[in-house]
Structure formats: C-alpha cells, structure tokens
Design a protein around this motif. Sequence first.
Motif, PDB file in Angstrom:
ATOM      1  N   LEU A 223       0.857  -1.182   0.000  1.00  0.00           N
ATOM      2  CA  LEU A 223       0.000   0.000   0.000  1.00  0.00           C
ATOM      3  C   LEU A 223       0.894   1.233   0.000  1.00  0.00           C
ATOM      4  O   LEU A 223       1.703   1.422   0.907  1.00  0.00           O
ATOM      5  CB  LEU A 223      -0.903   0.026   1.228  1.00  0.00           C
ATOM      6  N   GLY A 224       0.781   2.057  -1.038  1.00  0.00           N
ATOM      7  CA  GLY A 224       1.497   3.328  -1.072  1.00  0.00           C
ATOM      8  C   GLY A 224       0.668   4.395  -0.379  1.00  0.00           C
ATOM      9  O   GLY A 224      -0.520   4.554  -0.669  1.00  0.00           O
ATOM     10  N   ILE A 225       1.281   5.108   0.556  1.00  0.00           N
ATOM     11  CA  ILE A 225       0.568   6.104   1.356  1.00  0.00           C
ATOM     12  C   ILE A 225       1.165   7.489   1.109  1.00  0.00           C
ATOM     13  O   ILE A 225       2.380   7.679   1.177  1.00  0.00           O
ATOM     14  CB  ILE A 225       0.653   5.781   2.856  1.00  0.00           C
TER      15      ILE A 225
ATOM     16  N   ALA B 208      -6.776   1.275   7.218  1.00  0.00           N
ATOM     17  CA  ALA B 208      -8.089   1.606   6.663  1.00  0.00           C
ATOM     18  C   ALA B 208      -8.158   1.249   5.180  1.00  0.00           C
ATOM     19  O   ALA B 208      -9.164   0.703   4.701  1.00  0.00           O
ATOM     20  CB  ALA B 208      -8.389   3.083   6.869  1.00  0.00           C
ATOM     21  N   ASP B 209      -7.079   1.544   4.449  1.00  0.00           N
ATOM     22  CA  ASP B 209      -7.057   1.229   3.023  1.00  0.00           C
ATOM     23  C   ASP B 209      -7.089  -0.286   2.796  1.00  0.00           C
ATOM     24  O   ASP B 209      -7.777  -0.782   1.898  1.00  0.00           O
ATOM     25  CB  ASP B 209      -5.800   1.813   2.367  1.00  0.00           C
TER      26      ASP B 209
ATOM     27  N   ILE C  87      -7.869  -1.783  -0.762  1.00  0.00           N
ATOM     28  CA  ILE C  87      -6.961  -0.983  -1.592  1.00  0.00           C
ATOM     29  C   ILE C  87      -5.527  -1.450  -1.368  1.00  0.00           C
ATOM     30  O   ILE C  87      -4.934  -1.208  -0.328  1.00  0.00           O
ATOM     31  CB  ILE C  87      -7.077   0.510  -1.246  1.00  0.00           C
ATOM     32  N   ALA C  88      -4.982  -2.140  -2.330  1.00  0.00           N
ATOM     33  CA  ALA C  88      -3.602  -2.627  -2.238  1.00  0.00           C
ATOM     34  C   ALA C  88      -3.116  -2.940  -3.646  1.00  0.00           C
ATOM     35  O   ALA C  88      -3.914  -3.061  -4.580  1.00  0.00           O
ATOM     36  CB  ALA C  88      -3.509  -3.858  -1.340  1.00  0.00           C
TER      37      ALA C  88
END
Length: 227
Positions: A91-93, A199-200, A205-206
């Motif tokens: 996951l890019g944050i 949360a993602d 979302i990944a």
Amino acid sequence: MTTLLALDTSSDNCSVALWRDGEVIDRRAHVPRGHTHYLMPMIDEVLAHAGVAMAELDALAYGHGPGSFTGVRIAAGVAQGLAWGCDRPLLGISTLRALALAALRDDGAERVLAALDARLGELYVALYGAAENGPEALLAPCVTAPEALVLTPAETSITMVGSGVALFDRLPADIARQVTQRHEARAPQAADMVRLAAADFAAGIATTPLEAVPVYLRDRVAHQKPA
C-alpha cells in the motif's frame, strides 16, 4: 487479526511502524542522509519488539511521496523487496495525507493544508478535511509556487503543517488569512501511514509488489541554468 508494517524515508526522518489489530508500535529517528543505514535495523527492531515475523504480515505500506526524491525511492525499493520476498501486497501512502491525519487528530483541525518544501521555490501541497475514514482530499496533491496556490473560499480555519510552512509568507493573502495554526517542524511519520494503510487495506486498496511506484509530482529534480 490484521498485521501491517509501514516505513517512510521521504524526509530527513526515518520511521517504521507496525499495526497489529489497532495497536501501533513505531520507531523514528532524525537521520539526514542516513536512511539506508538505519532503515533495516529499525524494521528488525520493531518486528522483534512485537514478536512478529515477516511471514506473519498481511501487507506492507510505504510513504510513496511526495518528498525527497532519493528518500521516496528508498522506501519504495525496500518495501517492494520485502513484499516480494514474503509474497504480500503493498500500500502506497501519501506523505501529505499522513501529515493531515496527524493534524486532524492532534490539533483538532477542521481543514489541513499539508505542505512540504519542494525546493526550487515551490511547494508539494494538498488540502484535506475531516471525514469518517480519515483525511478527505479537498485539493489533490500538486506542486506549485506558493503565490500560485488557489483554494476554494471557505470560512473554516486552516491548520498548515510541514516543512512548506517556511514559505508561508509567499501564500496569497486570502489563504494566509485563513491559516490559524502553523507547524513547520512536522514531518511525515510511518505511525500515521500505518493507520491510513490499515483503513485502506480493510477497504481492499492494495497493489502487487511490482506496482510500487514513487509519487514525485514532478520530474525536474535540479535547477537548470539558462543556456
């Protein structure tokens, strides 16, 4: 039980954080130009402290930028290698989103202008408001000269955070008037990124390790002298 590891090297700070079913364990240090030396030992320390093996992680997260060009590449590369090695998603944050989360939580902010010094007289900047699932982007991350920044008029006060506060005096007067709090010393932290990643991840979302991409917001990395 969800277990996530996040790392960030987008600024002069190096930070690592572990999320385990709502509990966050993190390590951070101010290490300009020392990220490659400190990052892996910090990862090992956090995992050992939590008694968690890499194989027990559900996913990894990294600060994908914007920020230091070298720093975001380090984070993306290390996260990609670790995720590839243990066959886990990534996951890019956003570093700006992480700054906003901290301000919404710690300062009681209603709107957050997350701003990082992009050098060359410009800002990496985004505007966020509070939403049920964390910061909601009201102005998408962009790179701009401070005086060229345009925000939708609103009466709500703004908290400005990040190294970009150093360029506050160059903001348009109408925006500067709305800024009621400024925190220049704030930097993105993995502890906030891992909360956003949780949360993602829950929302599905990944990405795969192959899709780890730094977000630079611009390609120009150095001043070009006129010919």
